[in-house]
Design an enzyme around this catalytic site. Structure first.
Site, short mmCIF file in Angstrom:
data_model
loop_
_atom_site.label_atom_id
_atom_site.label_comp_id
_atom_site.label_asym_id
_atom_site.label_seq_id
_atom_site.Cartn_x
_atom_site.Cartn_y
_atom_site.Cartn_z
N HIS A 282 0.83 -1.21 0.00
CA HIS A 282 0.00 0.00 0.00
C HIS A 282 0.87 1.27 0.00
CE1 HIS A 282 -3.43 -2.55 0.42
NE2 HIS A 282 -3.05 -2.98 1.60
N ASP A 333 -4.81 -8.10 -3.64
CA ASP A 333 -5.17 -7.90 -2.24
C ASP A 333 -6.51 -8.54 -1.87
OD1 ASP A 333 -5.10 -7.06 0.37
OD2 ASP A 333 -5.17 -4.93 -0.04
ZN LIG Z 1 -3.44 -6.97 2.38
#
Ligand SMILES: [Zn+2]
Length: 468
Positions: A282, A333
């Protein structure tokens, strides 16, 4: 399958040495490694002992590498897209509750079924390798299984049945957060001691040491979920391949400041974890100084734009990250969508909306395919670098991991070699993927995966079992 013949894969177009070229055959050794290229019509590709694999009307590209996945979360796709009754807002933190509820109910076989379905969808989208950030370890009450590796084995089995290369990123999870009461729904993730976590990483490595398609990495979940002593221990261990969620949400950065008086990247640097093999997943809420520090060591940021936008995390500042020298890659993800080229497209698109400009991530130089090449590289070689794999590019001596797209697919028709990369990155539907090859073996043929029907049926049954 044991082979004794070299194969010549003969597409209409092939990405080789940075250029999309016509008239070439990709030569693959019997062991599944790329040997090089030859003229498709020349003697090398047409020798009697060479098996020809014609791929008419297709373009052959390096396999996509998914740097960050939680396979089981495929189960909650489309099931959290509403505001619960009486709620005024939903965000990352509240989204976790239904996700945890799902995680809490799965049997080992169901972990296998859910993961396999995510991996089938990945294969069909041209993904050849996945970094599975695996944090579901124990029984629902938190007791380890008699075989501590039970659930990791189910995930690895699923990936190998599907034919994907997998890097099992064994997660360490110690607590719900700094000064946060323990959430009982996280019991399956917790280990009482850092040695349990590192012991499992080592045990997994020896359990799968004989399969070249399986490697193991170390993933302290986040600065929120592990205390300082755990990270110090990880830094002092021999583990080099380290993945962590970093700066996904502002509250996580604030908690790090309160607990350690440092922002996350400065904290990781102090601990000795800021290294070239670090992947910060991220990296949405980073300040300039943190971006500079990541770039100085050549660490990786794994952007997961479809998840980051779904959860309202924010936008990865990829322009600043590239300028600082950070390696970029992509992850699916939460599996809200499963299309790595789509992730690449989204990252650039989000930045256009943010900066009110076009071609934000273009590396410059005026090449029509410069931006497409950069984004495709992030989705392939960038991910492979993050996962410590030699794949993600087509060159001699590396495993033959690649995929093809059908040039006549409506999303691509009219494409040309000079602009193929932006045409694929910005235009191609994952339905254009035709062949997917891992270690020289065909995993997807003609757009079909042999496990798709069986996996889909089992996954539907599982979804009904959980959600009714
Ligand atoms: Zn994750």
């Amino acid at each position: 399958v044991s082979r004794n013949r070299t194969r010549a894969f003969i597409p209409e177009m092939l990405l080789w040495e940075g250029e999309v070229q016509r008239g070439l055959a990709l030569l693959v050794t019997p062991a599944g490694e790329i040997a090089g290229v030859a003229s498709a019509v020349g003697p090398e590709a047409n020798a009697a002992d060479v098996e020809r694999v014609p791929l008419p009307g297709q373009a052959l590209l390096p396999g996509l590498v998914n740097g960050h996945s939680h396979g089981f979360q495929r189960l909650i796709r489309g099931r959290t897209e509403y505001l619960g009754a009486g709620r005024e807002r939903d965000d990352f933190w509240s989204w976790r509750e239904p996700m945890y509820a799902c995680a809490l109910t799965l049997t080992p076989e169901e972990v296998h079924v859910a993961s396999r379905q995510a991996f089938v969808e990945m294969a069909l989208a041209g993904i050849t390798a996945v970094g599975e950030f695996h944090y579901l370890h124990h029984q629902p009450d938190g007791t380890p299984y008699p075989d501590r590796l039970e659930l990791s084995r189910q995930v690895v089995r699923a990936a190998r049945e599907v034919g994907l290369r997998i890097v099992l990123l064994r997660v360490g999870y110690a607590r719900s957060g700094f000064e946060v009461p323990e959430n009982p729904r996280q019991r399956r993730f917790f280990d009482p001691d850092v040695e349990d976590f590192l012991g499992d990483v080592a045990a997994l490595r020896s359990a799968f040491g004989k399969d070249p398609g399986v490697t193991v990495g170390c993933a302290p979940h986040s600065v929120r979920a592990v205390p300082r002593a755990w990270l110090e221990r990880v830094a002092a261990s021999g583990e080099r391949l380290v993945h962590m969620h970093v700066a996904e949400q502002p509250a996580e950065v604030e908690a790090c400041l309160r607990e350690h008086r440092l922002r996350p990247v400065a904290y990781l640097r102090e601990l000795g974890l800021l290294r070239p093999e670090l992947t910060a997943v991220h990296g949405v809420h980073l300040e300039d100084e943190e971006i500079r520090a990541l770039g100085e060591v050549g660490a990786t940021v794994c952007a997961c734009p479809s998840t980051e936008r779904n959860l309202g995390d924010g936008i990865v500042q990829a322009d600043a990250l590239y300028a600082a020298g950070v390696n970029l890659c992509f992850g699916s993800d939460s599996q809200t969508q499963l299309d790595l080229l789509g992730e690449a497209r989204m990252l650039e698109s989000h930045l256009r909306l943010l900066r009110l400009r076009r071609a934000v991530l273009d590396p410059g130089g005026g090449r029509e395919d410069g931006l497409g090449a950069r984004l495709l590289f992030a989705a392939s070689r960038g991910g492979a670098r993050s996962l410590g794999l030699p794949t993600g590019e087509l060159r001699p001596g590396v495993p033959a991991d690649f995929f093809t797209v059908q040039l006549a697919h409506p999303s691509l028709v009219g494409a040309d070699a000079a602009r193929l990369l932006p045409q694929v990155v910005f235009g191609a539907s994952s339905a254009a993927v035709r062949e997917v090859v891992v270690d020289g073996e065909r995993v997807v043929r003609g757009g079909h995966h042999p496990l798709a029907e069986e996996s889909g049926r089992a996954f539907s049954r599982l979804s009904r079992r959980i959600f009714g």
